[in-house]
Scaffold this active site. Structure first.
Site, PDB file in Angstrom:
ATOM      1  N   GLU A 500       0.833  -1.227   0.000  1.00  0.00           N
ATOM      2  CA  GLU A 500       0.000   0.000   0.000  1.00  0.00           C
ATOM      3  C   GLU A 500       0.858   1.264   0.000  1.00  0.00           C
ATOM      4  OE1 GLU A 500      -3.508   0.212   2.269  1.00  0.00           O
ATOM      5  OE2 GLU A 500      -4.053  -1.871   1.914  1.00  0.00           O
TER       6      GLU A 500
HETATM    7  C1  LIG Z   1       3.026  -9.653   0.872  1.00  0.00           C
HETATM    8  C2  LIG Z   1       2.679  -8.716  -0.223  1.00  0.00           C
HETATM    9  C3  LIG Z   1       1.346  -8.536  -0.565  1.00  0.00           C
HETATM   10  C4  LIG Z   1       1.015  -7.719  -1.646  1.00  0.00           C
HETATM   11  N1  LIG Z   1      -0.295  -7.644  -2.067  1.00  0.00           N
HETATM   12  C5  LIG Z   1      -0.572  -7.018  -3.238  1.00  0.00           C
HETATM   13  C6  LIG Z   1      -1.873  -7.079  -3.805  1.00  0.00           C
HETATM   14  O1  LIG Z   1      -2.792  -7.687  -3.244  1.00  0.00           O
HETATM   15  N2  LIG Z   1      -2.083  -6.465  -4.990  1.00  0.00           N
HETATM   16  C7  LIG Z   1      -1.100  -5.801  -5.649  1.00  0.00           C
HETATM   17  O2  LIG Z   1      -1.338  -5.292  -6.720  1.00  0.00           O
HETATM   18  N3  LIG Z   1       0.146  -5.701  -5.130  1.00  0.00           N
HETATM   19  C8  LIG Z   1       0.435  -6.298  -3.947  1.00  0.00           C
HETATM   20  N4  LIG Z   1       1.702  -6.229  -3.428  1.00  0.00           N
HETATM   21  C9  LIG Z   1       2.711  -5.463  -4.117  1.00  0.00           C
HETATM   22  C10 LIG Z   1       3.136  -4.205  -3.368  1.00  0.00           C
HETATM   23  O3  LIG Z   1       2.161  -3.231  -3.509  1.00  0.00           O
HETATM   24  C11 LIG Z   1       4.499  -3.801  -3.944  1.00  0.00           C
HETATM   25  O4  LIG Z   1       5.428  -4.723  -3.431  1.00  0.00           O
HETATM   26  C12 LIG Z   1       4.863  -2.392  -3.609  1.00  0.00           C
HETATM   27  O5  LIG Z   1       4.105  -1.524  -4.385  1.00  0.00           O
HETATM   28  C13 LIG Z   1       6.344  -2.107  -3.863  1.00  0.00           C
HETATM   29  O6  LIG Z   1       6.738  -2.527  -5.122  1.00  0.00           O
HETATM   30  P1  LIG Z   1       8.069  -3.411  -5.285  1.00  0.00           P
HETATM   31  O7  LIG Z   1       7.994  -4.524  -4.314  1.00  0.00           O
HETATM   32  O8  LIG Z   1       8.183  -3.752  -6.716  1.00  0.00           O
HETATM   33  O9  LIG Z   1       9.237  -2.468  -4.832  1.00  0.00           O
HETATM   34  P2  LIG Z   1       9.911  -1.288  -5.691  1.00  0.00           P
HETATM   35  O10 LIG Z   1       8.860  -0.488  -6.351  1.00  0.00           O
HETATM   36  O11 LIG Z   1      10.953  -1.901  -6.537  1.00  0.00           O
HETATM   37  O12 LIG Z   1      10.554  -0.411  -4.550  1.00  0.00           O
HETATM   38  C14 LIG Z   1      11.816  -0.754  -3.960  1.00  0.00           C
HETATM   39  C15 LIG Z   1      12.194   0.354  -2.976  1.00  0.00           C
HETATM   40  O13 LIG Z   1      12.349   1.583  -3.675  1.00  0.00           O
HETATM   41  C16 LIG Z   1      11.632   2.600  -3.023  1.00  0.00           C
HETATM   42  N5  LIG Z   1      11.215   3.594  -4.009  1.00  0.00           N
HETATM   43  C17 LIG Z   1      10.605   3.385  -5.196  1.00  0.00           C
HETATM   44  N6  LIG Z   1      10.408   4.555  -5.827  1.00  0.00           N
HETATM   45  C18 LIG Z   1      10.909   5.527  -5.028  1.00  0.00           C
HETATM   46  C19 LIG Z   1      10.999   6.946  -5.094  1.00  0.00           C
HETATM   47  N7  LIG Z   1      10.538   7.632  -6.120  1.00  0.00           N
HETATM   48  N8  LIG Z   1      11.567   7.595  -4.072  1.00  0.00           N
HETATM   49  C20 LIG Z   1      12.050   6.946  -3.007  1.00  0.00           C
HETATM   50  N9  LIG Z   1      11.992   5.610  -2.888  1.00  0.00           N
HETATM   51  C21 LIG Z   1      11.416   4.907  -3.883  1.00  0.00           C
HETATM   52  C22 LIG Z   1      10.465   1.902  -2.354  1.00  0.00           C
HETATM   53  O14 LIG Z   1      10.017   2.664  -1.246  1.00  0.00           O
HETATM   54  C23 LIG Z   1      11.123   0.609  -1.912  1.00  0.00           C
HETATM   55  O15 LIG Z   1      11.766   0.824  -0.687  1.00  0.00           O
HETATM   56  C24 LIG Z   1       2.030  -7.023  -2.328  1.00  0.00           C
HETATM   57  C25 LIG Z   1       3.361  -7.155  -1.926  1.00  0.00           C
HETATM   58  C26 LIG Z   1       3.696  -8.001  -0.911  1.00  0.00           C
HETATM   59  C27 LIG Z   1       5.126  -8.149  -0.542  1.00  0.00           C
END
Ligand SMILES: Cc1cc2nc3c(=O)[nH]c(=O)nc-3n(C[C@H](O)[C@H](O)[C@H](O)COP(=O)(O)OP(=O)(O)OC[C@H]3O[C@@H](n4cnc5c(N)ncnc54)[C@H](O)[C@@H]3O)c2cc1C
Length: 766
Positions: A500
């Site tokens: 989220e």
């Molecule tokens: C257990 C679990 C349940 C989930 N459930 C759902 C679901 O039901 N539906 C769904 O659609 N998704 C779901 N997700 C996905 C979740 O929303 C994403 O994991 C989340 O949006 C982060 O994306 P990412 O993991 O690809 O990390 P990334 O986007 O690769 O981010 C990596 C890091 O970079 C940081 N970052 C990225 N951009 C910036 C910026 N501009 N400035 C500073 N920092 C930045 C982030 O804060 C993070 O620390 C789930 C994830 C998990 C782990």
């Protein structure tokens, strides 16, 4: 005489700026000042003429709007248009989404504390209370963290119970077969479940958060609502919502998943539909879902539906038994047992009617998601994380009392006390923010900035609480098993931090980035005026916002300075505020004026560059957030009837917040790219130095005492959690294990230890 005049002029300037005087008042004051000067001092004819014409020009520019626009505002508008950072439609949708609530007051420089105290107290209806005491209590009895971990899922009878009792449809109105609960009731249910079983809490919170039900309620066609909502409410469908793609997580608007508008065969007929290809991962409830909410970008190369090729992000509802929908192998997120996994499909044909809201809503998906994000984000993670912290505080407080080392209960050591203090005060503040935000949702708000604040700060504080709990428990927290009530929560913390809106992104980019535009009284108006194609309208609207903004900045600068010099002692606060908290309201008013001024200076000095300076933006967001948390904490104290016994919790939490806010101001100022501006800011915001200090050890001792002794304060702090009954479940088993171990000898026998555990609140005395 001249010195006297100068002093009077400075005093008048400060008074007018402080009172946010209107243009005509400034004009009269300057005119009166000049007359006084002319009658007191023998001016030459040239000087008199210069002053007279200078005054006429000043008065005309300030009061004759067309002239002011021509000479000043339109020129600034031209520059503003050039420096204003470009904004994509997805960014605009995100910024415009939701409503501004108490966050707007915090940006105002003079929050209306009466308004804060007039927000209703959180309350449950009789039906909601019965559901908490009945079905929710029973669900807690049926499922716990360790047993679900051991079996890898909630047992089938628990799933059935969840569905049958309507846990999956709490936000669905009764007319559609749901429970129609308030946001506060929904939050209470999730909080309670999270004190017992994270798999149950997550499985309940996801269908009630942003997903098929929420989207259908706001945008679904009547036919879609009538078909799906009753089925979702009764648990005949299990929903999930799939947005995240391996290539697009935080930057969700960049999803490569796509649909192509085309003709195809559906139920034996040729219809207009779409061929959709997607690859999603991390989808909660994905492995067991029967109804897949799917976000993808829709294209219409043959212009069959729209007059453009790139229609935009679109949300559809896809039954998971539809041919071509592939539910992949289950993920195992940090040993959490809630269902989570990938889903994919290649060129899957589906009718346009499956778009949420029908074909008319094609391309509106991003706006829909942004508009609905606030409610779920305000409830789900804040509630589950407060639940975790309640469990941590109650059980660890008790453990610190019954666990002895060096012939002393460990809770008596100052080192442990320090950690216990943080835990108690953090929980008091986190829960206050959760409650107040839920009330906001029930008032009809969709507070997008506040939802980001509570998501970030409640999950971060829970991380701190759980870490402290783990440190206090030592080996007991580390070795997993039925008796370890914290280890599972500790493992799963990063999930709350990531989902989220990942926390680093939320703090660095969203809270202040969105807040500065949305909650500021003038910035959005200026931006809208700058984008207005009608030149006259743009000029008029920009002029209006600009001069209001100038007055606003000036008043906050002067108010921050004067409050800094006087300690803000004479600032008026809410009439109904508890007298013992008067100073806190006054100090928060000072913080608000300081923050408003610093925001304005930062926007002028850094302009569009502020967006890239994430470290500064994060600290500014921290100040806004800490003011929100402190407001909610003061409100909680009032709502709970000014419990004097809880005052140490409030005092510690507020002092800690003020100290942290002061450090965040200092962090911005000392890293300001312009040294002269930094110098000026420091003199204006902290004219007598930095007055806020860490909460005292004596106060910390008072807080820690509340956690290791049975008391009404501790019961209020952990109210709403599931309390173990007897020795048949985790805490009970833990008690039994302690009874068999060294603890019983130290406390002089099973009976006495049991008594002390009962007193300490491990188990209910029945
Ligand atoms: C257990 C679990 C349940 C989930 N459930 C759902 C679901 O039901 N539906 C769904 O659609 N998704 C779901 N997700 C996905 C979740 O929303 C994403 O994991 C989340 O949006 C982060 O994306 P990412 O993991 O690809 O990390 P990334 O986007 O690769 O981010 C990596 C890091 O970079 C940081 N970052 C990225 N951009 C910036 C910026 N501009 N400035 C500073 N920092 C930045 C982030 O804060 C993070 O620390 C789930 C994830 C998990 C782990």
């Amino acid at each position: 005489m001249i010195w006297l005049f100068l002093l009077a002029a400075i005093a008048a300037f400060l008074a007018l700026a402080y009172l946010e005087a209107r243009a005509w008042v400034w004009t009269l004051a300057v005119g009166a000042g000049l007359i006084a000067l002319a009658s007191a001092v023998d001016l030459s004819a040239l000087a008199t003429n210069v002053l007279l014409w200078g005054f006429i020009a000043f008065a005309a520019i300030l009061n004759v709007r067309p002239l002011r626009r021509l000479l000043i505002s339109d020129r600034i508008l031209g520059v503003f248009r050039k420096v204003m950072p470009p904004m994509s439609q997805t960014e605009a949708d995100a910024i415009n989404a939701g409503t501004v609530w108490w966050d707007g007051e915090l940006f105002s420089g003079r929050p209306n504390w009466d308004e804060l105290l007039a927000f209703p107290r959180p309350r449950l209806s009789a039906e909601e209370q019965a559901f908490l005491d009945g079905e929710t209590e029973e669900l807690c009895r049926m499922a716990d963290d360790w047993s679900t971990y051991a079996t890898g899922d909630l047992p089938p009878h628990v799933w059935q119970y969840l569905k049958d009792k309507g846990f999956l449809g709490m936000i669905i109105p009764k007319e559609y077969g749901g429970k129609g609960f308030s946001a506060y009731a929904h939050s209470q249910v999730v909080t309670k479940l999270a004190t017992r079983c994270s798999a149950a809490a997550v499985s309940v919170m996801v269908p009630n958060s942003l997903g098929p039900a929420e989207l259908l309620l706001h945008y679904g066609t009547e036919q879609q609502k009538r078909h799906y909502l009753p089925r979702l409410g009764k648990g005949l469908e299990i929903p999930c919502f799939a947005l995240t793609n391996p290539h697009a997580g935080s930057d969700a608007a960049a999803i490569p998943d796509q649909g192509i508008v085309c003709k195809g065969t559906w139920e034996g007929k040729e219809v207009l539909g779409m061929r959709v290809t997607w690859d999603k991962r991390y989808i909660t409830l994905g492995p067991v879902a029967t109804l897949l909410g799917l976000a993808f970008r829709l294209y219409d190369p043959d212009r069959l539906l729209a007059d453009k090729e790139d229609v935009g992000i679109t949300c559809a509802l896809v039954p998971t038994n539809h041919p071509g929908v592939h539910t992949g192998r289950r993920h195992f997120p940090l040993n959490a047992t809630f269902q989570n996994g990938p889903t994919s499909g290649k060129d899957v044909f589906m009718p346009l009617d499956w778009i949420i809201g029908g074909p008319a809503m094609a391309g509106q998906g991003w706006r829909m998601l942004m508009e609905c994000l606030a409610a779920g984000r305000s409830i789900s993670l804040p509630s589950s994380n407060v639940g975790n912290s309640k469990l941590a505080v109650r059980a660890t407080g008790a453990y610190a009392r019954v666990r002895s080392q060096f012939k002393t209960p460990i809770g008596k050591f100052e080192g442990i006390e320090e950690a216990l203090t943080r835990m108690g005060a953090n929980l008091y503040m986190m829960d206050a923010a959760r409650r107040m935000t839920a009330v906001g949702i029930d008032l009809g708000e969709k507070p997008s900035v506040i939802s980001a604040i509570v998501k970030y700060h409640v999950t971060e504080r829970n991380r701190r609480v759980v870490n402290d709990a783990m440190d206090i428990q030592g080996g007991k927290g580390i070795c997993l098993g039925p008796n370890n009530f914290m280890g599972r929560a500790y493992q799963q913390i990063p999930i709350s931090i990531t989902v989220e809106g990942a926390n680093i992104l939320t703090r660095s980019l969203i809270i202040f980035g969105q807040g500065a535009i949305r909650c500021h009284p003038y910035v959005l108006k200026e931006m809208r005026a700058a984008r207005e194609p009608d030149r006259t309208k743009a000029s008029q609207e920009f002029d209006h916002a600009l001069w209001g903004h100038i007055r606003f900045t000036l008043t906050n600068a002067v108010r921050a300075l004067i409050m800094g010099l006087t300690g803000s002692h004479w600032i008026g606060v809410a009439l109904n505020a508890a007298p013992e908290n008067r100073r806190y309201f006054q100090q928060l008013t000072r913080f608000s004026a300081m923050f408003a001024f610093l925001t304005d200076v930062s926007m002028v000095v850094l302009g569009g560059g502020l967006k890239r300076r994430e470290k500064l933006s994060a600290r500014l967001g921290d100040i806004l957030s800490l003011m929100y948390l402190a407001s909610a904490t003061l409100k909680r104290y009032e709502d709970e009837g000014r419990q004097k016994a809880d005052k140490p919790l409030l005092d510690w939490a507020i002092w800690d917040a003020m100290y942290k806010a002061q450090n965040a101001f200092e962090g911005v100022i000392s890293n300001y790219p312009s040294r002269p501006v930094a110098w000026l800011l420091r003199r204006c915001l902290f004219p007598l130095g930095r007055p806020y200090v860490v909460p005292s050890d004596r106060l910390g001792h008072e807080v820690a005492k509340l956690l290791i002794e049975p008391s009404a304060s501790r019961d209020r702090l952990t109210a709403g959690m599931y309390l173990t009954k007897g020795e048949t479940d985790i805490i009970g088993k833990y008690v039994a294990k302690l009874l068999a171990g060294k603890g019983s000898q130290r406390t002089g026998g099973d009976g006495r230890l049991m008594q002390s555990l009962v007193k300490a609140g491990y188990i209910e005395d029945r």
